[in-house]
Design a protein around this motif. Structure first.
Motif, PDB file in Angstrom:
ATOM      1  N   LEU A   8       0.833  -1.204   0.000  1.00  0.00           N
ATOM      2  CA  LEU A   8       0.000   0.000   0.000  1.00  0.00           C
ATOM      3  C   LEU A   8       0.866   1.250   0.000  1.00  0.00           C
ATOM      4  O   LEU A   8       0.707   2.135  -0.844  1.00  0.00           O
ATOM      5  N   TRP A   9       1.805   1.339   0.939  1.00  0.00           N
ATOM      6  CA  TRP A   9       2.645   2.533   1.039  1.00  0.00           C
ATOM      7  C   TRP A   9       3.582   2.644  -0.165  1.00  0.00           C
ATOM      8  O   TRP A   9       3.806   3.739  -0.692  1.00  0.00           O
ATOM      9  N   ILE A  10       4.143   1.521  -0.584  1.00  0.00           N
ATOM     10  CA  ILE A  10       5.099   1.548  -1.700  1.00  0.00           C
ATOM     11  C   ILE A  10       4.417   2.000  -2.990  1.00  0.00           C
ATOM     12  O   ILE A  10       4.926   2.862  -3.720  1.00  0.00           O
ATOM     13  N   VAL A  11       3.252   1.420  -3.279  1.00  0.00           N
ATOM     14  CA  VAL A  11       2.530   1.791  -4.500  1.00  0.00           C
ATOM     15  C   VAL A  11       2.099   3.251  -4.447  1.00  0.00           C
ATOM     16  O   VAL A  11       2.222   3.989  -5.442  1.00  0.00           O
ATOM     17  N   ALA A  12       1.597   3.702  -3.292  1.00  0.00           N
ATOM     18  CA  ALA A  12       1.153   5.094  -3.170  1.00  0.00           C
ATOM     19  C   ALA A  12       2.318   6.062  -3.366  1.00  0.00           C
ATOM     20  O   ALA A  12       2.188   7.074  -4.070  1.00  0.00           O
ATOM     21  N   LEU A  13       3.465   5.763  -2.762  1.00  0.00           N
ATOM     22  CA  LEU A  13       4.635   6.638  -2.929  1.00  0.00           C
ATOM     23  C   LEU A  13       5.138   6.619  -4.372  1.00  0.00           C
ATOM     24  O   LEU A  13       5.541   7.652  -4.911  1.00  0.00           O
ATOM     25  N   PHE A  14       5.123   5.442  -4.986  1.00  0.00           N
ATOM     26  CA  PHE A  14       5.545   5.355  -6.388  1.00  0.00           C
ATOM     27  C   PHE A  14       4.634   6.196  -7.280  1.00  0.00           C
ATOM     28  O   PHE A  14       5.110   6.937  -8.153  1.00  0.00           O
ATOM     29  N   LEU A  15       3.312   6.103  -7.062  1.00  0.00           N
ATOM     30  CA  LEU A  15       2.377   6.888  -7.874  1.00  0.00           C
ATOM     31  C   LEU A  15       2.519   8.378  -7.586  1.00  0.00           C
ATOM     32  O   LEU A  15       2.332   9.209  -8.481  1.00  0.00           O
ATOM     33  N   GLY A  16       2.823   8.742  -6.348  1.00  0.00           N
ATOM     34  CA  GLY A  16       3.072  10.146  -6.032  1.00  0.00           C
ATOM     35  C   GLY A  16       4.288  10.668  -6.763  1.00  0.00           C
ATOM     36  O   GLY A  16       4.265  11.767  -7.346  1.00  0.00           O
ATOM     37  N   TRP A  17       5.391   9.869  -6.752  1.00  0.00           N
ATOM     38  CA  TRP A  17       6.585  10.281  -7.505  1.00  0.00           C
ATOM     39  C   TRP A  17       6.295  10.333  -8.994  1.00  0.00           C
ATOM     40  O   TRP A  17       6.752  11.236  -9.704  1.00  0.00           O
ATOM     41  N   LEU A  18       5.523   9.363  -9.494  1.00  0.00           N
ATOM     42  CA  LEU A  18       5.210   9.317 -10.921  1.00  0.00           C
ATOM     43  C   LEU A  18       4.421  10.557 -11.353  1.00  0.00           C
ATOM     44  O   LEU A  18       4.576  11.044 -12.472  1.00  0.00           O
ATOM     45  N   LEU A  19       3.559  11.057 -10.474  1.00  0.00           N
ATOM     46  CA  LEU A  19       2.820  12.289 -10.774  1.00  0.00           C
ATOM     47  C   LEU A  19       3.786  13.428 -11.059  1.00  0.00           C
ATOM     48  O   LEU A  19       3.606  14.186 -12.026  1.00  0.00           O
ATOM     49  N   ASP A  20       4.817  13.543 -10.239  1.00  0.00           N
ATOM     50  CA  ASP A  20       5.812  14.598 -10.446  1.00  0.00           C
ATOM     51  C   ASP A  20       6.601  14.352 -11.732  1.00  0.00           C
ATOM     52  O   ASP A  20       6.812  15.266 -12.536  1.00  0.00           O
ATOM     53  N   PHE A  21       7.016  13.112 -11.954  1.00  0.00           N
ATOM     54  CA  PHE A  21       7.831  12.787 -13.121  1.00  0.00           C
ATOM     55  C   PHE A  21       7.085  13.031 -14.428  1.00  0.00           C
ATOM     56  O   PHE A  21       7.655  13.531 -15.402  1.00  0.00           O
ATOM     57  N   LEU A  22       5.799  12.706 -14.456  1.00  0.00           N
ATOM     58  CA  LEU A  22       5.036  12.804 -15.702  1.00  0.00           C
ATOM     59  C   LEU A  22       4.484  14.203 -15.965  1.00  0.00           C
ATOM     60  O   LEU A  22       4.292  14.577 -17.125  1.00  0.00           O
ATOM     61  N   PHE A  23       4.213  14.983 -14.908  1.00  0.00           N
ATOM     62  CA  PHE A  23       3.468  16.229 -15.108  1.00  0.00           C
ATOM     63  C   PHE A  23       4.236  17.497 -14.755  1.00  0.00           C
ATOM     64  O   PHE A  23       3.800  18.579 -15.148  1.00  0.00           O
ATOM     65  N   TRP A  24       5.337  17.408 -14.010  1.00  0.00           N
ATOM     66  CA  TRP A  24       6.033  18.629 -13.628  1.00  0.00           C
ATOM     67  C   TRP A  24       6.615  19.310 -14.861  1.00  0.00           C
ATOM     68  O   TRP A  24       7.458  18.758 -15.562  1.00  0.00           O
ATOM     69  N   LYS A  25       6.109  20.502 -15.168  1.00  0.00           N
ATOM     70  CA  LYS A  25       6.511  21.305 -16.327  1.00  0.00           C
ATOM     71  C   LYS A  25       6.224  20.604 -17.658  1.00  0.00           C
ATOM     72  O   LYS A  25       6.906  20.836 -18.656  1.00  0.00           O
ATOM     73  N   HIS A  26       5.224  19.739 -17.667  1.00  0.00           N
ATOM     74  CA  HIS A  26       4.805  19.063 -18.898  1.00  0.00           C
ATOM     75  C   HIS A  26       3.305  19.270 -19.092  1.00  0.00           C
ATOM     76  O   HIS A  26       2.536  19.219 -18.119  1.00  0.00           O
ATOM     77  N   GLY A  27       2.905  19.488 -20.349  1.00  0.00           N
ATOM     78  CA  GLY A  27       1.487  19.602 -20.654  1.00  0.00           C
ATOM     79  C   GLY A  27       0.811  18.235 -20.685  1.00  0.00           C
ATOM     80  O   GLY A  27       1.458  17.190 -20.566  1.00  0.00           O
ATOM     81  N   ILE A  28      -0.507  18.276 -20.871  1.00  0.00           N
ATOM     82  CA  ILE A  28      -1.269  17.032 -20.940  1.00  0.00           C
ATOM     83  C   ILE A  28      -1.012  16.348 -22.281  1.00  0.00           C
ATOM     84  O   ILE A  28      -1.092  16.965 -23.337  1.00  0.00           O
ATOM     85  N   GLY A  29      -0.684  15.099 -22.235  1.00  0.00           N
ATOM     86  CA  GLY A  29      -0.466  14.300 -23.437  1.00  0.00           C
ATOM     87  C   GLY A  29      -0.620  12.838 -23.095  1.00  0.00           C
ATOM     88  O   GLY A  29      -1.563  12.446 -22.405  1.00  0.00           O
ATOM     89  N   ILE A  30       0.366  12.055 -23.511  1.00  0.00           N
ATOM     90  CA  ILE A  30       0.320  10.629 -23.195  1.00  0.00           C
ATOM     91  C   ILE A  30       0.487  10.390 -21.700  1.00  0.00           C
ATOM     92  O   ILE A  30       0.114   9.338 -21.166  1.00  0.00           O
ATOM     93  N   ASN A  31       1.035  11.391 -20.991  1.00  0.00           N
ATOM     94  CA  ASN A  31       1.285  11.227 -19.559  1.00  0.00           C
ATOM     95  C   ASN A  31      -0.003  10.967 -18.765  1.00  0.00           C
ATOM     96  O   ASN A  31      -0.015  10.157 -17.838  1.00  0.00           O
ATOM     97  N   PHE A  32      -1.098  11.651 -19.117  1.00  0.00           N
ATOM     98  CA  PHE A  32      -2.319  11.468 -18.346  1.00  0.00           C
ATOM     99  C   PHE A  32      -2.892  10.066 -18.543  1.00  0.00           C
ATOM    100  O   PHE A  32      -3.324   9.415 -17.583  1.00  0.00           O
TER     101      PHE A  32
END
Length: 521
Positions: A8-32
Motif C-alpha cells: 500500500l505505502w510503496i505503491v502510493a509513494l511510487f504513484l506520487g513520484w510518478l505524478l511529479d515525473f510525468l506532469f512537472w513542467k509538462h502539458g497534458i499528453g500521453i502522460n495522463f
C-alpha cells in the motif's frame, strides 16, 4: 485491510513520484493516459493483495476510465480534452466508492454526492487513522513492517561525509566523471531548494490522498447505497394541486410561445425578414435564452417530481401527463433553438461554441425524454444514471465528431459555395483539424481558390510547427503526431507558397496574398 501493508505505502509513494515525473513542467499528453492506467493497476494490485476483489458491476467502469483517459492522448481540442479529464477522474472516484458493491448504476444524485463526499473525507483522514491503528497493534513499531525510520536517518547522516570525500577523489581522478558530478551538484543548488521542497510536499500529498482512496475502496465501498432509503419520501411536502397549477401555468405560456414558433418553422426565413430581423440578429436574440429555458425546465420538473405528494393513482397519472406535455413543449423550444443556431451558422459559419451547442442540444433533448419516461414508470431515482449516460454521451460525441476537424470541413464547404473563409480562425484551431485540411487540400476536386486558401492555412500551421520547440515525450499526443506527419508529407506542395516581405505576407500559387494573422490582404 490485511496486515501486509507494505505494498500500500510503496505503491502510493511510487504513484506520487510518478505524478511529479510525468506532469512537472509538462502539458497534458500521453502522460495522463499512462498515469490513469497505472493508478488503476496500482489500486487493483494493492486491493487484490489485501484479498479484495472488484465487483462485477464496478468492473464495467474500468474500460470507460481507460477510454476517456486515451481520448486525452488522441484529441487536443480544449473542451473535448477537458471533458475527458473530468470524466476520467470522476469515474475513478466512482470506482473507489463502489469497488466492492458495484452498484453505481442504481445510485441517485444524493448517493453520488454522499459517496464522493465520504471518499474525500477518507482521502483526508483515513491514512493517518490506518497508520495509527497499525502502530498501536504493533506496539509502537513503524507502520511499515521491517522498517524503522531512525536507523535509516542515522545511516544517511553517516554516509553523506563519506560520499563527499570519495566523490572529490574520484572527480580528480576522472575529468568526465567530475563534469557529470558537477552537473548533478548544480541540481542541488540552494536556489532550487524551494522548488524541491514544494515538489516533495505535493508528491507526499498525492501519495497520502491515493492511500486514502485505496483504503476507502477496501473498507467503505461495500455499502449498497450511501443514502439509506428513498429520500423523496422525506422531501415531499408540496400538494398535488399546487404542483398542477405551477405546471399548468407554465404549459400555457410555453404553448403560446410554441404557436409563434410554428409560424417560423413553416414560413422559414421569409417570416423573419418580414419582422425586420436579420438571420444573425434573430439567432443571437433567442438561442441562449431558449437553451437556458430548457435547462431551467429540466431542473423545475426534477424539483417538482421530488417534492410533490401524489396520494393516489389518479394524481400520479395526472402529474405524469402534465410532465409529458410540459417536456413536449420544451422540445419545441429546443427545436427552435436548434433552428436559430443553424441560421447563425448560415450567416457566419461554424465555431467551437456553436458546435458545442449543436451537440449539447441533442443530449439535453434526450435527457428530457428520459426524465418523462422515468416519471411515467415511477423510476425517478434512476435519473442520476440517465444524467450520467447523457454526460458521458456528450463527451464521447465531442471526441467522435472531432470538433475542430468538423469546423474546418464545414467552413471550407461554405467557402467552396462562395461564402467567406476566416483563415486566422482556421489557423487557430488545434492539430485535430489538420487531417481534414490535408484531405481537402489533396483532393483535386476542391475548387482552385478554395484549395489555395486551405493551403494557406496549412502553410501557416507548417511555419508554426517548424518554429515550435520539440516536445518532451510526456506531452506527446497522437493528434499532434498525425498533424506533423501530414504537414511534412505536403511540404513539397506547400513550398510553392512563399513570403514576399519580412515573413509577414505570403503569396499562394494562385497569386493571392495572405498573412497568418489577418487572413487575405
Amino acid at each position: 485491510m490485511k496486515e501486509r501493508s507494505s505494498p500500500l505505502w510503496i505503491v502510493a509513494l511510487f504513484l506520487g513520484w510518478l505524478l511529479d515525473f510525468l506532469f512537472w513542467k509538462h502539458g497534458i499528453g500521453i502522460n495522463f493516459a499512462m498515469y490513469a492506467a497505472l493508478c488503476l493497476a496500482g489500486g487493483l494490485l494493492v486491493l487484490g493483495l489485501s484479498g479484495r476483489r472488484i465487483a462485477r458491476g464496478a468492473l464495467w467502469l474500468v474500460p470507460l476510465i481507460l477510454l476517456f483517459a486515451v481520448i486525452t492522448f488522441v484529441r487536443v481540442e480544449p473542451l473535448t480534452s477537458a471533458l475527458s479529464l473530468v470524466f476520467t477522474l470522476f469515474l475513478m472516484a466512482v470506482l473507489a466508492v463502489t469497488f466492492l458493491s458495484g452498484r453505481w448504476w442504481s445510485f441517485s444524485l444524493l448517493d453520488y454526492f454522499l459517496g464522493l463526499l465520504k471518499l474525500g473525507g477518507s482521502m483526508l483522514t483515513r491514512p493517518l487513522a490506518y497508520a495509527a491503528e497499525r502502530r498501536r497493534r504493533q506496539g509502537g513499531e513503524s507502520p511499515i513492517p521491517g522498517l524503522n525510520l531512525w536507523p535509516v536517518l542515522r545511516g544517511i547522516l553517516i554516509a553523506i561525509p563519506i560520499l563527499v570525500i570519495f566523490s572529490a577523489l574520484l572527480s580528480s581522478a576522472d575529468l568526465v566523471f567530475g563534469s557529470e558530478l558537477q552537473a548533478f551538484v548544480r541540481l542541488l543548488r540552494l536556489e532550487n531548494l524551494p522548488e524541491y521542497v514544494f515538489r516533495l510536499i505535493y508528491i507526499l500529498a498525492a501519495a497520502y490522498a491515493l492511500t486514502g482512496a485505496f483504503l476507502h475502496a477496501a473498507t467503505q465501498s461495500d455499502d449498497e447505497r450511501p443514502a439509506a432509503g428513498d429520500p423523496r419520501n422525506r422531501l415531499q411536502f408540496l400538494g398535488f394541486v399546487e404542483a398542477a397549477i405551477v405546471l399548468g401555468s407554465v404549459i400555457v405560456l410555453f404553448a403560446a410561445f410554441g404557436i409563434v414558433q410554428f409560424r417560423y418553422f413553416f414560413g422559414g426565413r421569409a417570416n423573419i425578414a418580414v419582422e425586420g430581423y436579420t438571420y444573425s440578429e434573430y439567432a443571437r436574440r433567442g438561442f441562449g435564452e431558449l437553451t437556458a429555458t430548457a435547462v431551467f425546465s429540466l431542473v423545475m420538473i426534477l424539483v417538482l417530481g421530488a417534492i410533490t405528494v401524489r396520494e393516489d393513482r389518479a394524481q400520479r397519472s395526472s402529474f405524469s401527463a402534465l410532465c409529458s406535455l410540459f417536456v413536449a413543449l420544451v422540445m419545441v423550444m429546443l427545436v427552435s433553438a436548434y433552428q436559430r443556431l443553424i441560421l447563425y451558422e448560415f450567416a457566419y459559419g461554424f465555431s467551437r461554441l456553436r458546435t458545442y451547442a449543436h451537440v449539447l442540444l441533442i443530449w439535453i433533448g434526450l435527457l428530457l425524454v428520459a426524465v418523462v419516461v422515468l416519471e411515467v414508470l415511477h423510476r425517478e431515482r434512476t435519473f442520476a444514471l440517465a444524467a450520467l449516460i447523457a454526460g458521458l454521451g456528450f463527451a464521447l460525441s465531442m471526441s467522435a465528431l472531432n470538433v475542430d476537424g468538423f469546423i474546418a470541413r464545414q467552413n471550407i464547404g461554405r467557402a467552396a459555395q462562395g461564402a467567406g473563409l476566416d483563415l486566422p480562425y482556421l489557423v487557430s484551431l488545434s492539430s485535430d483539424s489538420v487531417p481534414e485540411l490535408a484531405d481537402i487540400f489533396q483532393n483535386r476536386n476542391t475548387p482552385g481558390l478554395t484549395r489555395d486558401a486551405v493551403g494557406a492555412v496549412l502553410f501557416c500551421r507548417l511555419e508554426t510547427a517548424t518554429g515550435r520547440p520539440p516536445q518532451d515525450w510526456q506531452s506527446i499526443t497522437l493528434s499532434r503526431w498525425i498533424a506533423d506527419r501530414a504537414l511534412k508529407s505536403m511540404q513539397a506542395e506547400l513550398d510553392q507558397y512563399h513570403y514576399v516581405n519580412d515573413r509577414q505576407d505570403f503569396m499562394t500559387p494562385g497569386s493571392v496574398l495572405y498573412n497568418c494573422l489577418g487572413g487575405r490582404d
